[in-house]
Scaffold this motif. Structure first.
Motif, PDB file in Angstrom:
ATOM      1  N   UNK A   7     -51.785  28.441  -2.231  1.00  0.00           N
ATOM      2  CA  UNK A   7     -51.418  27.297  -3.063  1.00  0.00           C
ATOM      3  C   UNK A   7     -50.996  26.056  -2.286  1.00  0.00           C
ATOM      4  N   UNK A   8     -50.961  26.167  -0.969  1.00  0.00           N
ATOM      5  CA  UNK A   8     -50.470  25.053  -0.162  1.00  0.00           C
ATOM      6  C   UNK A   8     -51.293  23.788  -0.264  1.00  0.00           C
ATOM      7  N   UNK A   9     -52.572  23.908  -0.598  1.00  0.00           N
ATOM      8  CA  UNK A   9     -53.404  22.716  -0.743  1.00  0.00           C
ATOM      9  C   UNK A   9     -53.151  22.002  -2.063  1.00  0.00           C
ATOM     10  N   UNK A  10     -52.518  22.688  -3.009  1.00  0.00           N
ATOM     11  CA  UNK A  10     -52.332  22.111  -4.343  1.00  0.00           C
ATOM     12  C   UNK A  10     -50.887  21.804  -4.684  1.00  0.00           C
ATOM     13  N   UNK A  11     -49.946  22.424  -3.946  1.00  0.00           N
ATOM     14  CA  UNK A  11     -48.529  22.208  -4.215  1.00  0.00           C
ATOM     15  C   UNK A  11     -47.785  21.920  -2.913  1.00  0.00           C
ATOM     16  N   UNK A  12     -46.690  21.193  -3.013  1.00  0.00           N
ATOM     17  CA  UNK A  12     -45.751  21.117  -1.900  1.00  0.00           C
ATOM     18  C   UNK A  12     -44.930  22.404  -1.885  1.00  0.00           C
ATOM     19  N   UNK A  13     -44.925  23.100  -0.767  1.00  0.00           N
ATOM     20  CA  UNK A  13     -44.176  24.353  -0.623  1.00  0.00           C
ATOM     21  C   UNK A  13     -43.364  24.244   0.662  1.00  0.00           C
ATOM     22  N   UNK A  14     -42.060  24.385   0.575  1.00  0.00           N
ATOM     23  CA  UNK A  14     -41.236  24.168   1.758  1.00  0.00           C
ATOM     24  C   UNK A  14     -39.960  24.992   1.668  1.00  0.00           C
ATOM     25  N   UNK A  15     -39.392  25.271   2.832  1.00  0.00           N
ATOM     26  CA  UNK A  15     -38.074  25.893   2.901  1.00  0.00           C
ATOM     27  C   UNK A  15     -37.034  24.800   2.669  1.00  0.00           C
ATOM     28  N   UNK A  16     -36.056  25.086   1.839  1.00  0.00           N
ATOM     29  CA  UNK A  16     -34.963  24.129   1.653  1.00  0.00           C
ATOM     30  C   UNK A  16     -33.707  24.747   2.247  1.00  0.00           C
ATOM     31  N   UNK A  17     -32.794  25.220   1.416  1.00  0.00           N
ATOM     32  CA  UNK A  17     -31.643  25.953   1.947  1.00  0.00           C
ATOM     33  C   UNK A  17     -32.107  27.354   2.357  1.00  0.00           C
ATOM     34  N   UNK A  18     -31.313  28.061   3.169  1.00  0.00           N
ATOM     35  CA  UNK A  18     -31.757  29.383   3.641  1.00  0.00           C
ATOM     36  C   UNK A  18     -32.125  30.336   2.505  1.00  0.00           C
ATOM     37  N   UNK A  19     -33.248  31.029   2.709  1.00  0.00           N
ATOM     38  CA  UNK A  19     -33.778  32.051   1.795  1.00  0.00           C
ATOM     39  C   UNK A  19     -34.452  31.453   0.558  1.00  0.00           C
ATOM     40  N   UNK A  20     -34.624  30.124   0.524  1.00  0.00           N
ATOM     41  CA  UNK A  20     -35.308  29.483  -0.600  1.00  0.00           C
ATOM     42  C   UNK A  20     -36.662  28.950  -0.153  1.00  0.00           C
ATOM     43  N   UNK A  21     -37.666  29.153  -0.990  1.00  0.00           N
ATOM     44  CA  UNK A  21     -38.896  28.379  -0.943  1.00  0.00           C
ATOM     45  C   UNK A  21     -38.933  27.538  -2.203  1.00  0.00           C
ATOM     46  N   UNK A  22     -39.286  26.272  -2.067  1.00  0.00           N
ATOM     47  CA  UNK A  22     -39.331  25.356  -3.208  1.00  0.00           C
ATOM     48  C   UNK A  22     -40.763  24.896  -3.419  1.00  0.00           C
ATOM     49  N   UNK A  23     -41.143  24.776  -4.681  1.00  0.00           N
ATOM     50  CA  UNK A  23     -42.488  24.352  -5.048  1.00  0.00           C
ATOM     51  C   UNK A  23     -42.387  23.113  -5.937  1.00  0.00           C
ATOM     52  N   UNK A  24     -43.223  22.122  -5.653  1.00  0.00           N
ATOM     53  CA  UNK A  24     -43.278  20.935  -6.511  1.00  0.00           C
ATOM     54  C   UNK A  24     -44.698  20.401  -6.505  1.00  0.00           C
TER      55      UNK A  24
END
Length: 272
Positions: free
Chosen positions: A174-191
């Motif tokens: 899904x990385x080509x279609x969504x922003x996916x990133x680590x934010x605080x520890x143990x979180x992945x965030x999607x937007x």
């Protein structure tokens, strides 16, 4: 060394403005009050929903637009009105949910002031330590997508292997279609792909008629890098990773040592 006159300060919340116990220190509070008295606009830029930082905004008496959901939402504190919202499409949200369930990682679907998860567990208990309210339980997360979400979180608290594997799989599919990133520890965030703290900060600056050179951005996470790129002065926290520090023009103290206050004193209150 002279610095530009700062008119807008954009500050990440967790791990930046708040310390490791998610508390606002007296030193940071005084620095923000001094910056406001000097005529600066202050915008919090966070992955949290606005409803959950509204008490902090009110406590600090902030009136400038606030950036939440990692840039997906911009809100005016005076009215509580969202002046900008960008959502993940239902199709991409459904794909994220399906893949997350296949991986066995905890998902939280975030919508206007509400959040949903399949079950309450240790991951959710970890999330609650950030001051977020308990999400509603929905056995079928896809059924919550009548209103497309502003963002989705995947949490794997103290499960390093799952966290790393999930990041790889989410990025691959899904990385080509969504922003996916680590934010605080143990979180992945999607937007949504168009969303970032940087694009949101540029929108706020345009609304306030403030040029890039007059913006100070302070943060500690990967999602703060885009915010650094939208600012004239970018400051990484002492507790940030080396990768985040490498993207900033300066490094300040740890979040447990009033790093935000140090940055404001250096670049705003004592600028020469």
């Amino acid at each position: 060394m002279s610095h530009p006159t700062i008119r807008l300060i954009a500050i990440d919340v967790d791990g930046t403005l708040l310390d490791s116990t998610h508390t606002l220190s007296a030193g940071n509070r005084r620095a923000l009050q001094a910056a406001l008295a000097a005529g600066c606009h202050i915008t919090l830029a966070t992955g949290r929903q606005y409803a959950y930082i509204a008490p902090l905004v009110a406590e600090l008496e902030l009136h400038s637009p606030q950036i939440t959901s990692s840039g997906a939402v911009i809100t005016l504190p005076v009215s509580g009105e969202s002046v900008y919202t960008e959502r993940i499409t239902r199709e991409l949200a459904a794909q994220t949910i399906r893949l997350g369930e296949q991986l066995g990682i905890t998902l939280v679907v975030v919508q206007n002031g509400k959040s949903y998860t399949r079950a309450l567990n240790a991951d959710i208990e970890h999330m609650l330590t950030y001051g977020d309210p308990r999400p509603q339980v929905a056995s079928d997360l896809a059924a919550t997508l009548d209103l497309p979400p502003t963002n989705i979180k995947a949490i794997a608290y103290q499960q390093d292997d799952l966290y790393a594997r999930a990041e790889v799989e989410f990025q691959r599919h899904l990385g080509a279609q969504l922003n996916i990133f680590r934010s605080v520890p143990y979180y992945l965030e999607f937007s949504a792909k168009s969303v970032s703290k940087g694009t949101a900060l540029r929108r706020v600056a345009e609304q306030l008629e403030i040029e890039q050179e007059a913006i100070l951005a302070i943060g500690d996470g990967n999602n703060d890098i885009a915010m650094f790129e939208a600012a004239g002065v970018a400051v990484a926290m002492g507790n940030a990773s080396n990768a985040v520090k490498a993207c900033a023009g300066a490094v300040t103290g740890h979040c447990d040592a009033d790093g935000v206050a140090q940055a404001i004193e250096r670049f705003v209150l004592r600028s020469e």
